[in-house]
Motif scaffolding. Structure first.
Motif, short mmCIF file in Angstrom:
data_model
loop_
_atom_site.label_atom_id
_atom_site.label_comp_id
_atom_site.label_asym_id
_atom_site.label_seq_id
_atom_site.Cartn_x
_atom_site.Cartn_y
_atom_site.Cartn_z
N GLU A 12 0.99 -1.23 0.04
CA GLU A 12 0.05 -0.01 0.07
C GLU A 12 0.80 1.29 -0.17
N TYR A 13 1.94 1.37 0.56
CA TYR A 13 2.94 2.39 0.72
C TYR A 13 3.58 2.65 -0.63
N LEU A 14 3.88 1.55 -1.21
CA LEU A 14 4.59 1.79 -2.65
C LEU A 14 3.47 2.19 -3.50
N ILE A 15 2.15 1.87 -3.45
CA ILE A 15 1.23 2.58 -4.42
C ILE A 15 1.08 3.97 -4.13
N TYR A 16 1.09 4.36 -2.74
CA TYR A 16 0.99 5.66 -2.47
C TYR A 16 2.33 6.57 -2.84
N LEU A 17 3.33 5.85 -2.59
CA LEU A 17 4.71 6.75 -3.12
C LEU A 17 4.58 6.96 -4.67
#
Length: 196
Positions: free
Chosen positions: A16-21
């Motif tokens: 999820e953090y990678l998608i956000y970044l």
């Protein structure tokens, strides 16, 4: 969260953090392409944080989305002097012809059944010398052969050539660029595609 709607305060996994970044990267990259005098549309703004991020670089920005609940949330959380959020019916962008200097639409077109209708509407509300920046997953990298999308939320995905053919139906100048990732991120995405 489905991965299609990211809420920064609810991120729990590295994926999820990678998608956000990835989303923040795209909005940040676009800030360099925008003028302080531009009136901008964010078509498919989702949760609204990207619209807010772009607002520091433009005169005015409006985020539109088909989800009434998410537009309400974005309006409460991110609305400001030069930014607003508005419901979109999925067919007609609620603005006059030749209204916007720039339109951004990130990871939205793959969800839209009538993709040429969406392009037509963005073309209609964009000024003659306006700019459109679209992002969408690269089918050539993600899917083998004619394999359908493993993402249940995607109606279709595009190869660079397919996207270019679609855009050149309305736009005279089209440039296709790509975003790459480090090997750890690529491997994570490959694993995700094999799960479904």
């Amino acid at each position: 969260m489905s991965g299609e709607r990211i809420y920064p305060e609810e991120i729990k996994t590295p994926e999820e953090y990678l998608i956000y970044l990835k989303e923040v990267f795209i909005y940040t990259w676009c800030k360099e392409k925008i003028s302080q005098n531009d009136c901008c549309l964010d078509a498919g703004c989702g949760e609204g944080y990207g619209t807010k991020l772009l607002s520091s670089a433009v005169k005015k920005i409006v985020g539109i989305d088909i989800d009434k609940k998410i537009i309400g949330k974005a309006s409460k959380k991110y609305a400001g002097n030069n930014r607003a959020y508005q419901l979109y019916d999925g067919k007609t962008i609620p603005f006059a012809d030749n209204y916007f200097d720039m339109i951004v639409s990130f990871h939205a077109i793959e969800h839209i059944k009538n993709d040429i209708g969406f392009i037509d509407e963005m073309y209609r509300v964009l000024k003659d010398n306006g700019r459109l920046i679209i992002t969408t997953p690269n089918k050539a990298i993600r899917l083998a052969g004619n394999m359908p999308s493993w993402n249940v939320f995607h109606i279709r995905e595009y190869t660079p050539d397919e996207l270019k053919r679609l855009l050149t139906k309305r736009f005279k100048e089209v440039a296709i660029l790509g975003i790459d990732a480090v090997s750890e991120v690529k491997n994570s995405k490959r694993k995700e595609s094999k799960k479904t």
